[in-house]
Write an enzyme that holds these catalytic residues in place. Structure first.
Site, mmCIF file in Angstrom:
data_model
loop_
_atom_site.group_PDB
_atom_site.id
_atom_site.type_symbol
_atom_site.label_atom_id
_atom_site.label_comp_id
_atom_site.label_asym_id
_atom_site.label_seq_id
_atom_site.Cartn_x
_atom_site.Cartn_y
_atom_site.Cartn_z
ATOM 1 C CG LEU A 1 6.566 -0.961 -53.181
ATOM 2 C CD1 LEU A 1 7.911 -0.366 -52.754
ATOM 3 C CD2 LEU A 1 6.709 -2.453 -53.449
ATOM 4 C CG HIS A 2 0.916 -3.842 -49.734
ATOM 5 N ND1 HIS A 2 1.560 -4.752 -48.927
ATOM 6 C CD2 HIS A 2 0.574 -4.528 -50.859
ATOM 7 C CE1 HIS A 2 1.579 -5.931 -49.506
ATOM 8 N NE2 HIS A 2 1.005 -5.837 -50.701
ATOM 9 N N GLY B 1 2.900 -4.657 -46.328
ATOM 10 C CA GLY B 1 3.495 -5.993 -46.399
ATOM 11 C C GLY B 1 4.892 -5.918 -46.999
ATOM 12 C CG HIS B 2 5.494 -4.792 -51.039
ATOM 13 N ND1 HIS B 2 4.237 -4.374 -51.423
ATOM 14 C CD2 HIS B 2 5.782 -5.857 -51.829
ATOM 15 C CE1 HIS B 2 3.801 -5.141 -52.394
ATOM 16 N NE2 HIS B 2 4.712 -6.059 -52.668
ATOM 17 C CG ASP C 1 2.059 -14.076 -53.037
ATOM 18 O OD1 ASP C 1 0.985 -14.251 -53.622
ATOM 19 O OD2 ASP C 1 2.467 -12.950 -52.701
ATOM 20 C CD GLN D 1 5.888 -15.190 -55.590
ATOM 21 O OE1 GLN D 1 5.354 -14.952 -56.666
ATOM 22 N NE2 GLN D 1 6.111 -14.237 -54.697
ATOM 23 C CB VAL E 1 1.528 -7.190 -43.110
ATOM 24 C CG1 VAL E 1 0.996 -5.969 -42.361
ATOM 25 C CG2 VAL E 1 3.023 -7.356 -42.862
ATOM 26 N NE ARG F 1 -3.829 -9.794 -58.905
ATOM 27 C CZ ARG F 1 -2.650 -10.428 -59.045
ATOM 28 N NH1 ARG F 1 -2.056 -10.936 -57.997
ATOM 29 N NH2 ARG F 1 -2.097 -10.537 -60.233
HETATM 30 O O1 PAF Z 1 5.258 -11.703 -55.535
HETATM 31 C C1 PAF Z 1 5.472 -10.917 -56.484
HETATM 32 O O2 PAF Z 1 5.274 -9.717 -56.374
HETATM 33 C C2 PAF Z 1 5.992 -11.479 -57.802
HETATM 34 O O3 PAF Z 1 5.452 -12.724 -58.077
HETATM 35 C C3 PAF Z 1 7.518 -11.493 -57.890
HETATM 36 C C4 PAF Z 1 8.122 -12.440 -56.858
HETATM 37 C C5 PAF Z 1 8.077 -10.101 -57.690
HETATM 38 C C6 PAF Z 1 7.957 -11.990 -59.272
HETATM 39 O O4 PAF Z 1 7.468 -11.174 -60.280
#
Ligand code: PAF
Length: 291
Positions: free
Chosen positions: A46-47, A49-50, A165, A168, A191, A202
């Site tokens: 977690l950074h 952004g999270h 993302d 996604q 962020v 990453r």
């Molecule tokens: O964005 C992510 O960290 C992943 O793709 C997720 C949404 C947790 C699904 O594994």
């Protein structure tokens, strides 16, 4: 004993669950008390952004129970991708959740998420094979499959995803619509570091030179966005000119799309997206533009 304490849930205190069924029991009981369950699905590491996703979750009006899931989902990694080396700093992640006021953390075991014989998959459709999906076959099927499992386990009222993302986020929104999941999906702006690099787990893989060069992604997006009134070709040309200044960047794609990632409109809101490799590390970024 109230519904909120029966399952070991203590308001304002963080509890970590490994067993999806147990966590599901807690969130089910809490929903009955009128509290809003907000899920932030993550792969850990977690950074900020999270943390921003969690802060957004906590700002949702009403009584909110923030739930973070931490699971490095093997199904969304292709052969030769970074599943093995993906960072897993669980203690630091749990500490970060506690600092941010998260009340429930789900850290499921792979064998609980994918017991032997669980072969059912959610298929992303054609958009899942474009952009990220063109070089990461099956990636979005893996993402949507695990996200739908997490939605069923947690039963959230709201789920938060980062706009970094963007594909996604778009595909999750589409799945929620197509499969009638009874929840709202909220996208949270990216962020960035001071030089504009989007925060990503990453980024930790970059050496000092790659880290410095990686800021070109944001510069290219900004250069492209500054040309948006002149149309997609001008946007792409400006972004490419900026990228040309960093010859060691291996660009995978640079694209202008509509906000739903279909073809860009003649005018109005659109998205500029980029993916590039810095050594073995592949980074993505995007920005809203107005054509
Ligand atoms: O964005 C992510 O960290 C992943 O793709 C997720 C949404 C947790 C699904 O594994």
């Amino acid at each position: 004993m109230t519904a909120s304490t029966r399952n070991g849930y203590v308001p304002g205190r963080l509890t970590v669950h490994n067993d999806p069924a147990k966590l599901g029991g807690v969130t089910r009981a809490l929903r009955g008390t009128g509290r809003k369950i907000v899920l932030i699905p993550t792969m850990g590491a977690l950074h900020d952004g999270h943390r921003e996703l969690i802060r957004h979750a906590r700002r949702i009006p009403g009584a909110v129970v923030p739930v973070v899931s931490i699971f490095v989902n093997p199904l969304q990694f292709g052969a030769g991708e970074d599943l093995e080396r993906y960072p897993r700093p669980l203690k630091a992640d749990v500490d970060a959740c506690r600092e941010e006021g998260v009340e429930l953390v789900l850290v499921p075991r792979a064998e609980d998420m994918y017991p032997p014989g669980s072969d059912t998959r959610v298929v992303a459709g054609p958009l899942g094979d474009e952009l990220e999906g063109a070089s990461r076959k099956g990636h979005f099927d893996g993402v949507l499959t695990v996200v739908s499992k997490l939605f069923h386990i947690v039963g959230p009222d709201v789920a938060m995803f980062g706009e970094k993302d963007y594909q996604q986020l778009t595909l999750v929104r589409r799945m929620v619509r197509d499969l009638y999941f009874p929840l709202d999906v909220v996208g949270v702006p990216t962020v960035r570091e001071d030089d504009g690099l989007a925060l990503s787990s990453r980024n930790a893989f970059l050496d000092a030179g790659q880290r410095r060069r990686a800021a070109v992604l944001h510069r290219a997006l900004a250069a492209g966005a500054s040309m948006s009134v002149r149309g997609p070709d001008a946007v792409l040309a400006a972004a490419r000119a900026e990228l040309a200044g960093e010859p060691e960047v291996d660009v995978d794609y640079l694209a202008v799309r509509g906000v739903d990632l279909g073809p860009p409109p003649d005018s109005g809101a659109a998205r500029l997206l980029i993916a590039a490799r810095f050594g073995a590390t592949r980074l993505i970024d995007n920005t809203p533009i107005t054509l």
